[in-house]
Design a protein around this motif. Structure first.
Motif, mmCIF file in Angstrom:
data_model
loop_
_atom_site.group_PDB
_atom_site.id
_atom_site.type_symbol
_atom_site.label_atom_id
_atom_site.label_comp_id
_atom_site.label_asym_id
_atom_site.label_seq_id
_atom_site.Cartn_x
_atom_site.Cartn_y
_atom_site.Cartn_z
ATOM 1 N N TRP A 20 74.642 16.791 10.746
ATOM 2 C CA TRP A 20 76.071 16.476 10.826
ATOM 3 C C TRP A 20 76.784 16.755 9.509
ATOM 4 O O TRP A 20 77.960 17.134 9.504
ATOM 5 C CB TRP A 20 76.268 15.028 11.260
ATOM 6 N N ARG A 21 76.094 16.610 8.386
ATOM 7 C CA ARG A 21 76.712 16.957 7.104
ATOM 8 C C ARG A 21 77.039 18.454 7.053
ATOM 9 O O ARG A 21 78.097 18.861 6.563
ATOM 10 C CB ARG A 21 75.783 16.581 5.947
ATOM 11 N N LEU A 22 76.130 19.266 7.547
ATOM 12 C CA LEU A 22 76.368 20.701 7.564
ATOM 13 C C LEU A 22 77.508 21.057 8.520
ATOM 14 O O LEU A 22 78.331 21.934 8.217
ATOM 15 C CB LEU A 22 75.090 21.446 7.961
ATOM 16 N N VAL A 23 77.562 20.403 9.663
ATOM 17 C CA VAL A 23 78.671 20.637 10.601
ATOM 18 C C VAL A 23 79.999 20.339 9.925
ATOM 19 O O VAL A 23 80.970 21.098 10.054
ATOM 20 C CB VAL A 23 78.500 19.775 11.866
ATOM 21 N N SER A 24 80.050 19.249 9.186
ATOM 22 C CA SER A 24 81.283 18.877 8.490
ATOM 23 C C SER A 24 81.691 19.962 7.493
ATOM 24 O O SER A 24 82.878 20.303 7.368
ATOM 25 C CB SER A 24 81.091 17.542 7.773
ATOM 26 N N GLU A 25 80.724 20.533 6.779
ATOM 27 C CA GLU A 25 81.032 21.600 5.823
ATOM 28 C C GLU A 25 81.578 22.838 6.525
ATOM 29 O O GLU A 25 82.436 23.541 5.982
ATOM 30 C CB GLU A 25 79.780 21.976 5.028
ATOM 31 N N ILE A 26 81.100 23.098 7.720
ATOM 32 C CA ILE A 26 81.526 24.292 8.457
ATOM 33 C C ILE A 26 82.942 24.134 9.008
ATOM 34 O O ILE A 26 83.750 25.071 8.943
ATOM 35 C CB ILE A 26 80.536 24.601 9.602
ATOM 36 N N VAL A 27 83.270 22.973 9.547
ATOM 37 C CA VAL A 27 84.530 22.814 10.280
ATOM 38 C C VAL A 27 85.676 22.270 9.442
ATOM 39 O O VAL A 27 86.834 22.332 9.875
ATOM 40 C CB VAL A 27 84.329 21.907 11.516
ATOM 41 N N THR A 28 85.410 21.740 8.251
ATOM 42 C CA THR A 28 86.471 21.128 7.452
ATOM 43 C C THR A 28 87.241 22.190 6.670
ATOM 44 O O THR A 28 86.649 22.943 5.890
ATOM 45 C CB THR A 28 85.895 20.098 6.465
ATOM 46 N N PRO A 29 88.567 22.293 6.859
ATOM 47 C CA PRO A 29 89.362 23.258 6.089
ATOM 48 C C PRO A 29 89.311 22.937 4.599
ATOM 49 O O PRO A 29 89.154 21.774 4.216
ATOM 50 C CB PRO A 29 90.789 23.079 6.645
ATOM 51 N N PRO A 30 89.446 23.946 3.750
ATOM 52 C CA PRO A 30 89.384 23.704 2.301
ATOM 53 C C PRO A 30 90.502 22.772 1.841
ATOM 54 O O PRO A 30 91.641 22.863 2.292
ATOM 55 C CB PRO A 30 89.541 25.107 1.701
ATOM 56 N N GLY A 31 90.135 21.863 0.951
ATOM 57 C CA GLY A 31 91.118 20.942 0.397
ATOM 58 C C GLY A 31 91.399 19.724 1.237
ATOM 59 O O GLY A 31 92.127 18.824 0.805
ATOM 60 N N GLU A 32 90.856 19.664 2.457
ATOM 61 C CA GLU A 32 91.083 18.524 3.330
ATOM 62 C C GLU A 32 89.891 17.572 3.301
ATOM 63 O O GLU A 32 88.756 17.998 3.067
ATOM 64 C CB GLU A 32 91.342 18.976 4.770
ATOM 65 N N ASP A 54 67.947 8.807 11.628
ATOM 66 C CA ASP A 54 67.199 10.057 11.709
ATOM 67 C C ASP A 54 67.716 10.983 10.615
ATOM 68 O O ASP A 54 68.792 11.575 10.755
ATOM 69 C CB ASP A 54 67.389 10.703 13.079
ATOM 70 N N PRO A 55 66.992 11.134 9.490
ATOM 71 C CA PRO A 55 67.482 11.953 8.377
ATOM 72 C C PRO A 55 67.796 13.386 8.791
ATOM 73 O O PRO A 55 68.705 14.012 8.256
ATOM 74 C CB PRO A 55 66.333 11.906 7.360
ATOM 75 N N ARG A 56 67.034 13.909 9.740
ATOM 76 C CA ARG A 56 67.278 15.290 10.176
ATOM 77 C C ARG A 56 68.649 15.418 10.829
ATOM 78 O O ARG A 56 69.391 16.369 10.568
ATOM 79 C CB ARG A 56 66.182 15.719 11.147
ATOM 80 N N LEU A 57 69.008 14.457 11.663
ATOM 81 C CA LEU A 57 70.321 14.499 12.306
ATOM 82 C C LEU A 57 71.432 14.237 11.301
ATOM 83 O O LEU A 57 72.518 14.826 11.393
ATOM 84 C CB LEU A 57 70.378 13.483 13.451
ATOM 85 N N ASP A 58 71.187 13.356 10.338
ATOM 86 C CA ASP A 58 72.194 13.123 9.294
ATOM 87 C C ASP A 58 72.482 14.420 8.545
ATOM 88 O O ASP A 58 73.643 14.749 8.256
ATOM 89 C CB ASP A 58 71.702 12.050 8.317
#
Length: 312
Positions: free
Chosen positions: A275-287, A268-272
């Motif tokens: 989840w990519r956006l969620v990763s950008e929000i929760v991932t600390p910089p440099g990690e 499901d491209p919409r769900l993909d």
């Protein structure tokens, strides 16, 4: 002070360092009652009125609204629970205002620093985001996607994982990702109807709760493989993934079941994108971003297809 030990409204105002208008206002609001009236009907105040007036002004300086000031003054003893509650409530409001200002500042910076060709689109994207942001749109998105009769506890557990909280002091890339997440989950679905996976229909509400509990374990096993950059392949993670569906459907994990399951789990491209956006929000910089449930699902689906190909 006059011989009767009382002050006129002007004298009280002078002692307190305020205007007569201020004293009259608080008196008219019932916050500063006079002790007596003169023969000419003028207000007279005792010495205790000075302390009360100073307390009122101190409370107002903390930006407490008049109803809260009244509750504090109505306490018989020194300011206690009413003051504590009023200050706590005002503190919550101030924190919300600060969050809103930080998000607004970040949004303005994003618009200011955007390439000229992208500026108008960025204004529309960021302008549609509530300030401060809420999780209302992604929560509605997932509630429409999950089975209607799925137990509330299972829904809440899923939402805790699936919906990121907006940070109090966002980095520009976080703010932009959250705005895109809001836009994605607010946009009308194709055909104006939110599509539900075939697995939800087959499992039903309570079966879906069993399904997602099993999927959570399978996703964790798949995440281990993703962190090691392992290619999708049969193994413990895939077995747990298929077992979750089999248990939800009330059947056994057989080669025939695996062949029937694969077409139900199309990408499901919409769900993909979600989840990519969620990763950008929760991932600390440099990690390095941690594998998302969407990435784990895609890895497991690829492993299922690899397993079917090996089986012929």
């Amino acid at each position: 002070m006059s011989p009767d030990g009382l002050w006129s409204i002007g004298e009280l105002a002078e002692h307190a360092g305020v205007t007569v208008k201020t004293v009259r206002f608080y008196s008219d609001q019932g916050l500063l009652p006079e002790t007596a009236r003169s023969s000419g009907g003028h207000r007279r105040y005792g010495p205790a009125a000075l302390d009360r007036l100073r307390l009122i002004r101190s409370l107002r300086a903390l930006d407490l609204p008049l109803p809260e000031v009244r509750r504090v003054l109505d306490e018989e003893d020194e300011p206690g629970p009413a003051l504590a509650d009023a200050v706590a409530g005002r503190l919550r409001e101030v924190r919300t205002q600060l969050r809103a200002l930080r998000w607004r500042e970040t949004a303005l910076r994003l618009v200011q620093e955007a390439p000229h060709a992208e500026r108008a689109d960025r204004v529309r994207l960021l302008g549609a985001l509530p300030t401060p942001p809420t999780t209302d749109a992604p929560v509605r998105f997932w509630r429409a996607w999950l089975p209607a009769r799925m137990p509330a506890r299972a829904v809440d557990a899923f939402l805790d994982v699936a919906v990121p909280q907006p940070p109090d002091d966002p980095r520009p890339e976080q703010a932009l990702a959250f705005a895109r997440l809001h836009a994605l989950t607010s946009a009308p679905c194709p055909g104006r109807v939110q599509p539900r996976p075939e697995a939800h229909r087959l499992a039903g509400g309570r079966g879906a709760a069993v399904l997602y509990a099993g999927l959570a374990e399978a996703y964790e096993l798949a995440a281990v493989q993703l962190r090691r950059d392992r290619r999708p392949r049969p193994g413990e993670a895939l077995d747990g993934f298929v077992a979750a569906y089999a248990e939800a459907y009330g059947t056994a994990d057989t080669p025939g079941f695996r062949r029937a399951l694969a077409p139900q789990l199309a990408d499901d491209p919409r769900l993909d994108g979600y989840w990519r956006l969620v990763s950008e929000i929760v991932t600390p910089p440099g990690e390095r971003p941690d594998p998302t449930p969407g990435e784990a699902h895609d890895w497991l689906l690829a492993a299922l297809h690899a397993d079917l190909a090996e089986a012929g």
